[in-house]
Enzyme design. Structure first.
Site, PDB file in Angstrom:
ATOM      1  N   ASP A 223      16.743  65.392 -45.801  1.00 48.02           N
ATOM      2  CA  ASP A 223      16.697  64.397 -44.735  1.00 48.02           C
ATOM      3  C   ASP A 223      15.694  63.339 -45.165  1.00 48.02           C
ATOM      4  OD1 ASP A 223      16.333  62.843 -42.500  1.00 48.02           O
ATOM      5  OD2 ASP A 223      15.733  64.485 -41.184  1.00 48.02           O
TER       6      ASP A 223
ATOM      7  N   TYR B  48      20.352  45.603 -39.493  1.00 49.05           N
ATOM      8  CA  TYR B  48      20.799  45.941 -40.848  1.00 49.05           C
ATOM      9  C   TYR B  48      20.387  44.852 -41.840  1.00 49.05           C
ATOM     10  CZ  TYR B  48      24.083  47.053 -44.650  1.00 49.05           C
ATOM     11  OH  TYR B  48      24.643  47.347 -45.869  1.00 49.05           O
TER      12      TYR B  48
ATOM     13  N   LYS C 286      17.761  45.250 -44.992  1.00 50.69           N
ATOM     14  CA  LYS C 286      18.177  44.993 -46.371  1.00 50.69           C
ATOM     15  C   LYS C 286      17.352  43.875 -47.000  1.00 50.69           C
ATOM     16  CE  LYS C 286      21.446  48.075 -46.811  1.00 50.69           C
ATOM     17  NZ  LYS C 286      21.292  49.215 -47.754  1.00 50.69           N
TER      18      LYS C 286
END
Length: 251
Positions: free
Chosen positions: A64, A155, A159
């Site tokens: 994980d 997102y 990034k």
């Protein structure tokens, strides 16, 4: 393909579509591949068997990556496998869609934990292993780091931060012979995508100078190149793999 025989590569999120494509290209180049997965053990094992059936060497490792200690154990296990670690590809991540106006702070934090903090933790652990021998670390970013999309504010932000993390890591780890780069893919094909998002695929085909979607192998080839001696003087670079979409005028 560059010859990576005798090397060991760890690919995170290798049970997914892009991750499996990356792992397969490293195996084709002769590298032994540690195939990381979180929950989908069946797909990871199937990928390992596929690599082995083609004459390659691979093993599946679970972790994980939102757990810092688990990241350290994963890297240690990959390095202990053959006594070395030459390349790390930080591919694991998530991409849920959420409107910015109604997004919760928990949703925002989960995106950064999965896409950015996991890469930070794995990179830190891998750099400790690579300090004496050097190595290559590649983050899988996205063209959305520079070109946002509706519903992807978290997102795109994660990034973009990933690209800057790679540049900062390239600066600090360079004296140890460790190169850190990013690969920013465009739209990569996957099973069911044509059914799930036909209008998006149509827009992409019209926008892409090369006129097609990307294939996971396209991303894998870029990662293999950056990990190979052919890229020995390349670090802190973001390699865009999008069929030319980013070259299209925005007006």
């Amino acid at each position: 393909m560059p010859d990576l025989a005798g090397t060991v590569t760890l690919v995170t999120g290798a049970s997914g579509t892009i991750g499996s494509g990356i792992a397969l290209r490293f195996a084709a180049a002769g590298s032994s591949v540690a195939v990381h997965y979180h929950r989908d053990r069946a797909r990871a094992v199937a990928l390992v068997e596929r690599i082995r059936s083609s004459g390659g060497t691979a093993r599946a490792l679970a972790a994980d990556l939102t757990d810092e200690a688990a990241c350290r154990r994963l890297v240690a296990d990959a390095a202990a496998w053959s006594g070395r670690l030459d390349a790390l590809v930080n591919n694991a991540g998530i991409q849920p869609v959420a409107e910015l106006a109604s997004m919760s702070a928990g949703t925002w934090r989960a995106m950064f934990e999965a896409n950015l903090t996991s890469a930070f933790s794995c990179t830190q652990a891998a750099a400790r292993v690579m300090r004496e021998t050097g190595g290559s670390i590649t983050h899988i970013a996205s063209i959305e780091a520079a070109r946002p999309a509706f519903g992807h504010a978290h997102y795109s932000s994660a990034k973009a931060a990933l690209v800057m993390h790679a540049r900062a890591a390239a600066l600090e780890y360079g004296p140890h012979g460790i190169r850190v780069n990013t690969v920013s893919p465009g739209l990569i094909d996957r099973p069911g995508l044509a059914t799930d998002w036909p209008e998006g695929i149509d827009r992409w085909h019209r926008a892409a100078p090369l006129g097609r979607l990307g294939d996971p192998a396209d991303v894998g080839n870029a990662c293999v190149f950056l990990a190979s001696p052919l890229a020995a003087w390349i670090t802190g670079h973001d390699l865009t793999v999008d069929g030319g979409v980013s070259a299209r005028p925005g007006w």
